[in-house]
Enzyme design. Structure first.
Site, mmCIF file in Angstrom:
data_model
loop_
_atom_site.group_PDB
_atom_site.id
_atom_site.type_symbol
_atom_site.label_atom_id
_atom_site.label_comp_id
_atom_site.label_asym_id
_atom_site.label_seq_id
_atom_site.Cartn_x
_atom_site.Cartn_y
_atom_site.Cartn_z
ATOM 1 N N GLY A 290 36.888 46.199 37.158
ATOM 2 C CA GLY A 290 36.912 45.768 35.769
ATOM 3 C C GLY A 290 38.093 44.917 35.357
ATOM 4 O O GLY A 290 38.265 44.624 34.175
ATOM 5 N N TRP B 131 38.786 41.660 35.862
ATOM 6 C CA TRP B 131 38.400 40.380 35.264
ATOM 7 C C TRP B 131 37.811 40.595 33.865
ATOM 8 O O TRP B 131 38.064 39.798 32.961
ATOM 9 C CB TRP B 131 37.400 39.652 36.166
ATOM 10 C CG TRP B 131 38.062 38.848 37.242
ATOM 11 C CD1 TRP B 131 39.289 39.072 37.797
ATOM 12 C CD2 TRP B 131 37.536 37.690 37.894
ATOM 13 N NE1 TRP B 131 39.552 38.126 38.760
ATOM 14 C CE2 TRP B 131 38.511 37.269 38.845
ATOM 15 C CE3 TRP B 131 36.357 36.981 37.786
ATOM 16 C CZ2 TRP B 131 38.311 36.158 39.657
ATOM 17 C CZ3 TRP B 131 36.150 35.872 38.604
ATOM 18 C CH2 TRP B 131 37.117 35.462 39.526
ATOM 19 N N ASP C 168 27.614 45.217 37.884
ATOM 20 C CA ASP C 168 28.014 45.596 39.235
ATOM 21 C C ASP C 168 27.103 46.711 39.735
ATOM 22 O O ASP C 168 26.552 47.477 38.949
ATOM 23 C CB ASP C 168 29.465 46.079 39.274
ATOM 24 C CG ASP C 168 30.063 45.963 40.672
ATOM 25 O OD1 ASP C 168 30.874 45.028 40.887
ATOM 26 O OD2 ASP C 168 29.727 46.775 41.544
ATOM 27 N N ASP D 238 13.389 45.157 45.313
ATOM 28 C CA ASP D 238 12.927 46.359 44.622
ATOM 29 C C ASP D 238 13.561 46.535 43.253
ATOM 30 O O ASP D 238 13.010 47.218 42.390
ATOM 31 C CB ASP D 238 13.222 47.609 45.473
ATOM 32 C CG ASP D 238 12.451 47.605 46.773
ATOM 33 O OD1 ASP D 238 11.334 47.034 46.803
ATOM 34 O OD2 ASP D 238 12.955 48.156 47.759
ATOM 35 N N ASP E 70 32.978 37.202 41.184
ATOM 36 C CA ASP E 70 33.999 37.547 42.174
ATOM 37 C C ASP E 70 33.391 38.467 43.234
ATOM 38 O O ASP E 70 34.101 39.217 43.894
ATOM 39 C CB ASP E 70 35.187 38.231 41.485
ATOM 40 C CG ASP E 70 36.452 38.208 42.339
ATOM 41 O OD1 ASP E 70 36.608 37.269 43.141
ATOM 42 O OD2 ASP E 70 37.278 39.119 42.212
ATOM 43 N N LYS F 83 33.796 32.924 44.073
ATOM 44 C CA LYS F 83 34.705 33.037 45.223
ATOM 45 C C LYS F 83 33.958 32.710 46.508
ATOM 46 O O LYS F 83 32.805 33.109 46.691
ATOM 47 C CB LYS F 83 35.288 34.450 45.300
ATOM 48 C CG LYS F 83 36.132 34.693 46.554
ATOM 49 C CD LYS F 83 36.970 35.941 46.443
ATOM 50 C CE LYS F 83 36.138 37.202 46.408
ATOM 51 N NZ LYS F 83 36.999 38.399 46.313
#
Length: 288
Positions: free
Chosen positions: A68, A70, A111, A132, A159, A199
């Site tokens: 967390g 960023w 995420d 899925d 990232d 990145k």
């Protein structure tokens, strides 16, 4: 037994050396002092200081956001609205005060790993774009965007990084495939003149392929190696500014057919196959 003890001693020495280097890292110390969850926060801060792409009022998606750091930077830069400011009980807590004189922005963190609450950030975890799960992930994001009354976003940052194998060619291909997927996702949501940051590991073909793609769709593309990036790391960042949508772009649609999912899953299987092969070769070499 001797080799087992030797390996164990070597591993312990390596871990100890890494820990000493980690805790003495100036950016690690700064992250603790300034209450950021990781040293990576300073990479984003430095890149934004250079190009000033984050502005108050922007809506930004942070892909691969855990833990967390960023997102914490984004909250401050876009002046995200904090609905309920809880009472500060510790000097180690991250604090953002919304500036009423500036436009308020929105930060969305995605995420596959859990992310602890960050004031001002809308979090969707268990986010994993496979055949899925893609449909369910898109539905959850679309529901959030509808609730926020938002159709498009100003920027998408990625990232994300796959598990590295130590094999340079495989790692470069794996992260390039991952960031291609991130951009395929981002371009459906980006506003005209929006931005995309990702990145990559430095490498001739995979790096240049994605760079060329971004240069064809954005007004400017910058290659950045932040000073806070570890010197031994081959990571570089591509910052693409001034997005120019082409005729093939379309808004995110949860009822899309399975062609996109199949392509993504095929890439994932190929990456996993290459990673397993690299591990097999490395294990074989160790046994010799």
């Amino acid at each position: 037994m001797f080799f087992k003890q030797l390996f164990s001693t070597s591993a312990c020495q390596h871990t100890k050396a890494w820990m000493i280097k980690h805790v003495s890292d100036p950016y690690v110390r700064r992250s603790v002092k300034e209450n950021y969850r990781a040293r990576s926060a300073f990479k984003l801060i430095e890149m934004n200081d250079m190009h000033q792409f984050l502005q108050p009022g922007h809506t930004v998606i942070d892909m691969g956001a855990a833990p967390g750091a960023w997102s914490q930077v984004l909250v401050k830069q876009v002046n995200a609205r904090v609905e309920k400011q809880k009472k500060i009980t510790s000097t180690n807590e991250f604090v953002h005060r919304t500036n009423p004189d500036l436009k308020c922005g929105t930060v969305i963190a995605l995420d596959r790993s859990p992310i602890f609450e960050i004031p001002g950030v809308h979090i969707i975890d268990d986010w994993n774009l496979t055949a899925d799960t893609t449909s369910d992930c898109n539905k959850r994001l679309q529901a959030l965007l509808n609730r926020l009354k938002t159709e498009q976003v100003d920027g998408v940052l990625s990232d994300m990084c796959p598990n590295v194998t130590g094999c340079k060619a495989i790692d470069q291909s794996a992260i390039a495939a991952l960031q291609h997927q991130a951009f395929d996702f981002a371009r459906r949501l980006l506003k005209p003149n929006g931005y995309f940051l990702c990145k990559l590991f430095q490498g001739h073909e995979t790096f240049q392929d994605l760079r060329s793609l971004l240069e064809s769709l954005f007004g400017a593309v910058h290659v950045i190696k932040p000073s806070s990036s570890r010197s031994e790391s081959s990571e570089l960042y591509l910052l693409a500014l001034e997005y120019r949508p082409d005729a093939t772009n379309r808004p995110i649609n949860v009822s899309d057919n399975q062609n996109e999912n199949t392509r993504v899953e095929t890439n994932r299987h190929e990456i996993e196959r290459l990673i397993n092969e690299a591990r097999r070769v490395r294990t074989k070499n160790k046994d010799k």
